[in-house]
Design a protein around this motif. Structure first.
Motif, mmCIF file in Angstrom:
data_model
loop_
_atom_site.group_PDB
_atom_site.id
_atom_site.type_symbol
_atom_site.label_atom_id
_atom_site.label_comp_id
_atom_site.label_asym_id
_atom_site.label_seq_id
_atom_site.Cartn_x
_atom_site.Cartn_y
_atom_site.Cartn_z
ATOM 1 N N UNK A 190 40.060 40.136 54.667
ATOM 2 C CA UNK A 190 39.131 40.713 53.673
ATOM 3 C C UNK A 190 39.736 40.670 52.267
ATOM 4 N N UNK A 191 41.054 40.805 52.159
ATOM 5 C CA UNK A 191 41.683 40.662 50.838
ATOM 6 C C UNK A 191 41.479 39.228 50.341
ATOM 7 N N UNK A 192 41.660 38.252 51.240
ATOM 8 C CA UNK A 192 41.458 36.845 50.856
ATOM 9 C C UNK A 192 40.017 36.607 50.402
ATOM 10 N N UNK A 193 39.068 37.192 51.135
ATOM 11 C CA UNK A 193 37.649 37.047 50.772
ATOM 12 C C UNK A 193 37.398 37.671 49.398
ATOM 13 N N UNK A 198 36.237 37.226 43.703
ATOM 14 C CA UNK A 198 36.594 37.549 42.311
ATOM 15 C C UNK A 198 36.731 36.307 41.457
ATOM 16 N N UNK A 199 37.210 35.233 42.067
ATOM 17 C CA UNK A 199 37.347 33.969 41.332
ATOM 18 C C UNK A 199 35.963 33.380 41.039
ATOM 19 N N UNK A 200 35.024 33.648 41.963
ATOM 20 C CA UNK A 200 33.672 33.128 41.760
ATOM 21 C C UNK A 200 33.280 32.033 42.748
ATOM 22 N N UNK A 201 34.126 31.822 43.765
ATOM 23 C CA UNK A 201 33.770 30.839 44.784
ATOM 24 C C UNK A 201 32.637 31.400 45.639
ATOM 25 N N UNK A 202 31.920 30.503 46.325
ATOM 26 C CA UNK A 202 30.693 30.912 47.008
ATOM 27 C C UNK A 202 30.808 31.033 48.511
ATOM 28 N N UNK A 203 29.669 30.900 49.140
ATOM 29 C CA UNK A 203 29.551 31.240 50.563
ATOM 30 C C UNK A 203 30.286 30.261 51.473
ATOM 31 N N UNK A 204 30.333 28.972 51.093
ATOM 32 C CA UNK A 204 31.049 28.013 51.949
ATOM 33 C C UNK A 204 32.514 28.399 52.054
ATOM 34 N N UNK A 205 33.081 28.702 50.898
ATOM 35 C CA UNK A 205 34.498 29.078 50.872
ATOM 36 C C UNK A 205 34.723 30.306 51.749
ATOM 37 N N UNK A 206 33.828 31.292 51.589
ATOM 38 C CA UNK A 206 34.033 32.543 52.329
ATOM 39 C C UNK A 206 33.826 32.348 53.830
ATOM 40 N N UNK A 251 39.870 47.000 50.959
ATOM 41 C CA UNK A 251 40.667 45.769 51.003
ATOM 42 C C UNK A 251 39.957 44.638 50.273
ATOM 43 N N UNK A 252 38.672 44.515 50.539
ATOM 44 C CA UNK A 252 37.847 43.530 49.854
ATOM 45 C C UNK A 252 37.862 43.786 48.329
ATOM 46 N N UNK A 253 37.732 45.055 47.962
ATOM 47 C CA UNK A 253 37.738 45.427 46.538
ATOM 48 C C UNK A 253 39.071 45.081 45.886
ATOM 49 N N UNK A 254 40.161 45.398 46.571
ATOM 50 C CA UNK A 254 41.491 45.084 46.022
ATOM 51 C C UNK A 254 41.611 43.579 45.795
ATOM 52 N N UNK A 255 41.141 42.788 46.775
ATOM 53 C CA UNK A 255 41.181 41.332 46.641
ATOM 54 C C UNK A 255 40.347 40.864 45.452
ATOM 55 N N UNK A 256 39.164 41.459 45.312
ATOM 56 C CA UNK A 256 38.286 41.036 44.215
ATOM 57 C C UNK A 256 38.950 41.274 42.855
ATOM 58 N N UNK A 257 39.627 42.409 42.732
ATOM 59 C CA UNK A 257 40.320 42.698 41.471
ATOM 60 C C UNK A 257 41.416 41.657 41.219
ATOM 61 N N UNK A 258 42.136 41.300 42.284
ATOM 62 C CA UNK A 258 43.171 40.254 42.139
ATOM 63 C C UNK A 258 42.523 38.948 41.693
ATOM 64 N N UNK A 308 52.807 34.460 42.576
ATOM 65 C CA UNK A 308 53.325 33.089 42.578
ATOM 66 C C UNK A 308 52.228 32.055 42.841
ATOM 67 N N UNK A 309 51.017 32.519 43.104
ATOM 68 C CA UNK A 309 49.884 31.594 43.293
ATOM 69 C C UNK A 309 48.713 32.149 42.493
ATOM 70 N N UNK A 310 48.151 31.315 41.643
ATOM 71 C CA UNK A 310 46.989 31.762 40.853
ATOM 72 C C UNK A 310 45.797 31.909 41.803
ATOM 73 N N UNK A 311 45.030 33.014 41.682
ATOM 74 C CA UNK A 311 43.890 33.212 42.591
ATOM 75 C C UNK A 311 42.962 32.003 42.647
ATOM 76 N N UNK A 312 42.762 31.300 41.522
ATOM 77 C CA UNK A 312 41.812 30.175 41.557
ATOM 78 C C UNK A 312 42.348 29.002 42.398
ATOM 79 N N UNK A 313 43.676 29.009 42.645
ATOM 80 C CA UNK A 313 44.261 27.924 43.457
ATOM 81 C C UNK A 313 44.261 28.258 44.943
ATOM 82 N N UNK A 314 43.768 29.438 45.274
ATOM 83 C CA UNK A 314 43.803 29.828 46.691
ATOM 84 C C UNK A 314 42.761 29.005 47.456
ATOM 85 N N UNK A 315 43.192 28.413 48.513
ATOM 86 C CA UNK A 315 42.283 27.666 49.389
ATOM 87 C C UNK A 315 42.919 27.663 50.769
#
Ligand SMILES: NC(=O)c1ccc[n+]([C@@H]2O[C@H](COP(=O)([O-])OP(=O)(O)OC[C@H]3O[C@@H](n4cnc5c(N)ncnc54)[C@H](O)[C@@H]3O)[C@@H](O)[C@H]2O)c1
Ligand SMILES: O=P(O)(O)OC[C@H](O)CO
Length: 327
Positions: A190-193, A198-206, A251-258, A308-315
């Motif tokens: 849920x943190x990853x989601x 928060x980055x703005x990725x959509x449903x496929x990613x999630x 947990x989801x909220x904490x991830x979104x803030x990150x 050490x990893x930018x949120x937008x690079x998370x995949x």
């Protein structure tokens, strides 16, 4: 019930609405007074009226006196210190039920293991509860279900018969390991989601992260002795869906803030409720390493937390060997 945060208070309401006599321990006397006198816990459950029969106290001996079942709902990292305080006060034959969804930093112990270690009780006296159980929805009496698990089926059944009412249905199993790890690991997914949201990725990613996350949760738990069916049940998939989909999830909220660019320390400052996933990342990765289990999603969450990893690079769901893997 020990712990008068959002889950302890909600679970106490579930029990009281099921016709049980329930006493709630709150650390702060003013909160105990508010619950007993106004039947409210306005900080944690705004707008919720608590059952008239529910009472609270900041005095442990008052709450534990004569208890047949003792439910524990404090932050996981504080369980051990709390058990050391209450151990002499818990009645001899009382069942002990963990409602918590974390592992202990430093030891990697599940909450039932901490209970067994600190209280020295037989495993048949211990049970755990887990499932898709967002506190505020349940406090509003929206229907849900949970799993009650104990090494003893008799204990799980006895507790499940206690934990039920018109809006709360309890199932039983004897897979304590799977039930507990399901609750811990879904927090990390849920943190990853939250991060990708928060980055703005959509449903496929999630959807990819949820699906591969379930595979990661199952591989990990099975390596520690869990049954794979447990992870496909309420304490695994069920809770994963609820937590990943809901903005009520801390947990989801904490991830979104990150994902929105806040640092780990800024997120901690903004959270006024327990987000267990943040403290469980390191011990879970240590446990995974000890069994040689690969956890690409949790590893990338750890990297985002460490900065050490930018949120937008998370995949994380795309992390794979050079050759295509079997699903
Ligand atoms: N809230 C939910 O929807 C939910 C649902 C299922 C399970 N859980 C689990 O329940 C556990 C408790 O979470 P919560 O949501 O009630 O958290 P919370 O943050 O709402 O409340 C935690 C409570 O513990 C108290 N507390 C904090 N530090 C303490 C300490 N050192 N000793 C004693 N008490 C302390 C706080 O004052 C507060 O009353 C967690 O493991 C969580 O994963 C929560
Ligand atoms: O608010 P969270 O993220 O701790 O999740 C709450 C419950 O565990 C959902 O089942």
């Amino acid at each position: 019930m020990l712990g008068a945060g959002s889950w302890g208070t909600t679970f106490a309401k579930v029990l009281a609405d099921g016709g049980n006599d329930v006493a709630l321990w709150a650390r702060r006397p003013e909160l105990a007074r508010e619950i007993s006198q106004s039947k409210r816990n306005s900080d944690y459950l705004p707008g919720i009226n608590l059952p008239r029969s529910l009472w609270a106290s900041d005095r442990l001996h008052e709450v534990l006196d004569g208890a047949e079942q003792v439910y524990l709902s404090v932050p996981s990292q504080s369980l051990r210190e709390n058990l050391r305080i209450v151990r002499e006060l818990i009645p001899e034959d009382a069942l002990i039920i963990s409602l918590m969804k974390g592992v202990e930093k430093g030891t990697g112990a599940r909450m039932s293991e901490v209970i067994l270690h600190e209280l020295g009780v037989d495993p048949w006296r211990v049970a755990v509860a887990s499932g898709p159980n967002l506190a505020l929805e349940i406090a509003k009496e929206q229907p849900t279900a949970a799993v009650l698990s104990s090494e003893s089926r008799e204990t799980a059944t006895e507790v499940a018969l206690t934990v039920r009412n018109s809006y709360f249905r309890s199932f039983v199993n004897t897979d304590v390991i799977g039930t507990e790890f399901g609750g811990v690991l879904k927090n990390l997914i849920a943190v990853a989601i939250g991060i990708v949201d928060g980055v703005g990725y959509g449903e496929n990613t999630k959807a990819s992260i949820i699906t591969r996350g379930l595979a990661e949760m199952t591989d990990f738990s099975v390596a520690f002795g869990a049954r794979p069916e447990t992870l496909a049940g309420l304490a695994g998939l069920g809770d994963l869906i609820a937590t990943c989909e809901s903005s009520l999830s801390r947990n989801n909220t904490a991830g979104r803030l990150l994902g929105q660019g806040y640092s780990y320390s800024e997120v901690i400052k903004q959270m006024n409720q327990t987000a267990e996933g943040l403290s469980s990342v390191t011990p879970i990765l240590e446990l995974a390493l000890s069994k040689g289990v690969d956890m690409p999603i949790v590893s990338q969450v750890a990297e985002v937390l460490a900065g050490t990893l930018a949120p937008r690079d998370i995949a994380p769901h795309l992390t794979t060997d050079d050759l295509p893997q079997g699903e």
